[in-house]
Structures are given as structure tokens and as C-alpha cells.
Motif scaffolding. Sequence first.
Motif, PDB file in Angstrom:
ATOM      1  N   SER A  83       0.833  -1.200   0.000  1.00  0.00           N
ATOM      2  CA  SER A  83       0.000   0.000   0.000  1.00  0.00           C
ATOM      3  C   SER A  83       0.866   1.248   0.000  1.00  0.00           C
ATOM      4  CB  SER A  83      -0.924   0.028   1.226  1.00  0.00           C
ATOM      5  OG  SER A  83      -0.153   0.188   2.407  1.00  0.00           O
ATOM      6  N   ILE A  84       0.284   2.302  -0.508  1.00  0.00           N
ATOM      7  CA  ILE A  84       0.832   3.649  -0.392  1.00  0.00           C
ATOM      8  C   ILE A  84      -0.169   4.388   0.477  1.00  0.00           C
ATOM      9  CG2 ILE A  84       1.532   5.742  -1.624  1.00  0.00           C
ATOM     10  CD1 ILE A  84       3.185   3.271  -2.456  1.00  0.00           C
ATOM     11  N   GLU A  85       0.277   4.836   1.655  1.00  0.00           N
ATOM     12  CA  GLU A  85      -0.638   5.416   2.632  1.00  0.00           C
ATOM     13  C   GLU A  85      -0.185   6.794   3.078  1.00  0.00           C
ATOM     14  OE1 GLU A  85      -2.019   2.595   5.767  1.00  0.00           O
ATOM     15  OE2 GLU A  85      -0.487   1.289   4.894  1.00  0.00           O
ATOM     16  N   ALA A  86      -1.145   7.680   3.268  1.00  0.00           N
ATOM     17  CA  ALA A  86      -0.862   9.018   3.778  1.00  0.00           C
ATOM     18  C   ALA A  86      -0.970   9.014   5.291  1.00  0.00           C
ATOM     19  CB  ALA A  86      -1.854  10.021   3.191  1.00  0.00           C
ATOM     20  N   GLY A  87      -0.210   9.888   5.912  1.00  0.00           N
ATOM     21  CA  GLY A  87      -0.285  10.097   7.349  1.00  0.00           C
ATOM     22  C   GLY A  87      -0.606  11.551   7.604  1.00  0.00           C
ATOM     23  N   PHE A  88      -1.546  11.807   8.472  1.00  0.00           N
ATOM     24  CA  PHE A  88      -2.012  13.176   8.656  1.00  0.00           C
ATOM     25  C   PHE A  88      -1.766  13.741  10.048  1.00  0.00           C
ATOM     26  CE2 PHE A  88      -4.569  11.401   5.197  1.00  0.00           C
ATOM     27  CZ  PHE A  88      -4.353  12.358   4.219  1.00  0.00           C
ATOM     28  N   GLU A  89      -1.550  12.878  11.054  1.00  0.00           N
ATOM     29  CA  GLU A  89      -1.431  13.401  12.402  1.00  0.00           C
ATOM     30  C   GLU A  89      -0.443  12.578  13.219  1.00  0.00           C
ATOM     31  OE1 GLU A  89      -3.812  13.645  16.541  1.00  0.00           O
ATOM     32  OE2 GLU A  89      -4.258  12.130  15.091  1.00  0.00           O
ATOM     33  N   GLY A  90       0.359  13.250  14.027  1.00  0.00           N
ATOM     34  CA  GLY A  90       1.209  12.594  14.997  1.00  0.00           C
ATOM     35  C   GLY A  90       2.140  11.554  14.424  1.00  0.00           C
ATOM     36  N   LEU A  91       2.791  11.874  13.334  1.00  0.00           N
ATOM     37  CA  LEU A  91       3.636  10.894  12.673  1.00  0.00           C
ATOM     38  C   LEU A  91       4.924  10.660  13.445  1.00  0.00           C
ATOM     39  CD1 LEU A  91       3.270  12.201   9.029  1.00  0.00           C
ATOM     40  CD2 LEU A  91       2.002  10.391  10.146  1.00  0.00           C
ATOM     41  N   GLY A  92       5.260   9.412  13.594  1.00  0.00           N
ATOM     42  CA  GLY A  92       6.553   9.038  14.128  1.00  0.00           C
ATOM     43  C   GLY A  92       7.186   8.125  13.107  1.00  0.00           C
ATOM     44  N   ASP A  93       8.495   8.137  13.035  1.00  0.00           N
ATOM     45  CA  ASP A  93       9.152   7.285  12.048  1.00  0.00           C
ATOM     46  C   ASP A  93       9.375   5.895  12.615  1.00  0.00           C
ATOM     47  OD1 ASP A  93       9.856   7.366   9.369  1.00  0.00           O
ATOM     48  OD2 ASP A  93      11.270   8.993   9.665  1.00  0.00           O
ATOM     49  N   LEU A  94       9.791   5.006  11.757  1.00  0.00           N
ATOM     50  CA  LEU A  94      10.069   3.629  12.161  1.00  0.00           C
ATOM     51  C   LEU A  94      11.224   3.594  13.149  1.00  0.00           C
ATOM     52  CD1 LEU A  94      10.038   1.909   8.654  1.00  0.00           C
ATOM     53  CD2 LEU A  94       8.258   1.796  10.384  1.00  0.00           C
ATOM     54  N   PRO A  95      11.235   2.633  14.050  1.00  0.00           N
ATOM     55  CA  PRO A  95      12.371   2.506  14.955  1.00  0.00           C
ATOM     56  C   PRO A  95      13.569   1.837  14.267  1.00  0.00           C
ATOM     57  CG  PRO A  95      10.758   0.816  15.444  1.00  0.00           C
ATOM     58  CD  PRO A  95      10.170   1.696  14.380  1.00  0.00           C
ATOM     59  N   TYR A  96      13.393   1.400  13.030  1.00  0.00           N
ATOM     60  CA  TYR A  96      14.431   0.667  12.308  1.00  0.00           C
ATOM     61  C   TYR A  96      15.228   1.597  11.411  1.00  0.00           C
ATOM     62  CZ  TYR A  96      11.192  -2.945  13.721  1.00  0.00           C
ATOM     63  OH  TYR A  96      10.358  -3.741  14.456  1.00  0.00           O
ATOM     64  N   ASP A  97      16.513   1.294  11.296  1.00  0.00           N
ATOM     65  CA  ASP A  97      17.352   2.031  10.360  1.00  0.00           C
ATOM     66  C   ASP A  97      16.997   1.626   8.942  1.00  0.00           C
ATOM     67  OD1 ASP A  97      18.765   3.306  12.396  1.00  0.00           O
ATOM     68  OD2 ASP A  97      20.307   1.746  12.481  1.00  0.00           O
ATOM     69  N   THR A 133       2.111  16.586   2.467  1.00  0.00           N
ATOM     70  CA  THR A 133       1.517  15.368   3.010  1.00  0.00           C
ATOM     71  C   THR A 133       2.578  14.280   3.107  1.00  0.00           C
ATOM     72  OG1 THR A 133      -0.605  15.948   1.992  1.00  0.00           O
ATOM     73  CG2 THR A 133      -0.334  13.669   2.719  1.00  0.00           C
ATOM     74  N   ALA A 134       2.607  13.599   4.246  1.00  0.00           N
ATOM     75  CA  ALA A 134       3.551  12.497   4.464  1.00  0.00           C
ATOM     76  C   ALA A 134       2.924  11.195   3.984  1.00  0.00           C
ATOM     77  CB  ALA A 134       3.906  12.397   5.941  1.00  0.00           C
ATOM     78  N   PHE A 135       3.767  10.350   3.379  1.00  0.00           N
ATOM     79  CA  PHE A 135       3.326   9.045   2.889  1.00  0.00           C
ATOM     80  C   PHE A 135       4.341   7.986   3.292  1.00  0.00           C
ATOM     81  CE2 PHE A 135       1.079  11.877   0.095  1.00  0.00           C
ATOM     82  CZ  PHE A 135      -0.125  11.243  -0.150  1.00  0.00           C
ATOM     83  N   HIS A 136       3.890   6.738   3.274  1.00  0.00           N
ATOM     84  CA  HIS A 136       4.809   5.627   3.386  1.00  0.00           C
ATOM     85  C   HIS A 136       4.270   4.441   2.604  1.00  0.00           C
ATOM     86  CE1 HIS A 136       3.220   3.077   6.992  1.00  0.00           C
ATOM     87  NE2 HIS A 136       2.225   3.676   6.408  1.00  0.00           N
TER      88      HIS A 136
END
Length: 184
Positions: free
Chosen positions: A93-107, A149-152
Motif C-alpha cells: 500500500s501507499i498510505e498518507a499520514g495526517f497526524e502525529g507521525l513518528g518514524d520507524l524505529p528501524y534504520d 503530506t507524508a506518505f509511506h
Amino acid sequence: MKNLMWCAVVCLAIPAFVAAQRQTTFPGLSPYNREVLNAARQITPIPLPTWIPAGFTVEKVNVKLGSTVAIEDRVLAVIYSRKLENGKIQRFSIEAGFEGLGDLPYDSTSSVRSAVGRIDIAYQPPDLDGNGTKINDFAMTHWFNVAKTAFHYDGMYGAKPNDRRHAMITLADTRKILASLKRF
């Protein structure tokens, strides 16, 4: 006279060629999904792959956007899938994030450049417990921005831990999908 005809053909062909180059195709979209995404892109930009492995189609588009939708309730996810000969499913999936984004704990284990920018990938990253093992069945990107807009990318969308029905997409194909991202 031949030169004049040749020039006329070339002059008419160039604008058609340029227009064709501007019109990006996004494989796997049904006409209905294209309509839904056309409406959604009036609110936010949407990155979609211009290359997907054979057999993938858009399974579902989840959209809940608009000025009356609270930021924590907003959703934009485009889910692609294909069924393999062995009965397993591959899904991303390609998903948008709109609130309170945190990144992955993985490098990041890899990164690619695309038309929407640099994308950092965590593909079977080392386990955080420090024992040197990698996390199987995990492929996700860190957040990347398209406009504001942030996506992952989630390379195992919908899979639960130890879920044997889902199969990983190869790193090579994951990289090709992500490198092909362009604004819809």
C-alpha cells in the motif's frame, strides 16, 4: 516539396509526442479507482507507482478526507495486491499520514530516488533486540513528503505476524515500485 512535407509531419508529431510524455500511466487502476483518486487529489497530492510487477491491481482505495473530517480521522490508502500460483497473496500500500507521525524505529536498509524525492526503505531490518537476526516479512518505508503530506509504503499490508497467507515482494521489485512513484 518533400522537405516541406517532412517538416510538416515533424511539426505535427512533436506536440503529440510531448503530450504523450506528460500523460503518465498508473497501472492497476480501474476506472472507478481513478475517479476516486481524482477527487482525492483535489485535497492532497497522491504518489502512485508507474511500474508494478505483473498481476498487481488496485484492490481497494480507502479515502476519508475533507475539511469536515477531523485530522485524526483522515485516511488515504491505495492497496495493491495479486494472488500467486501457490495461493499466497502479495500486497502493498501507499498510505498518507495526517497526524502525529513518528518514524520507524528501524534504520534504513536501502534507499531509492523517485520523482517524489528520496525514499528510505526498511526491508527485513535487523531486529531491535540486538541479537543480529533480521525481521522477516517486514518491508516499509520511512515517511516521505509529497508537497505537505507524508506518505509511506507498506510492503506487507494487512499481514499479521506469522501469517503464512502473505508473501513478501522482493527487494528488487520493492525498489522498482518506489523508484517509479510520481504524483497522480
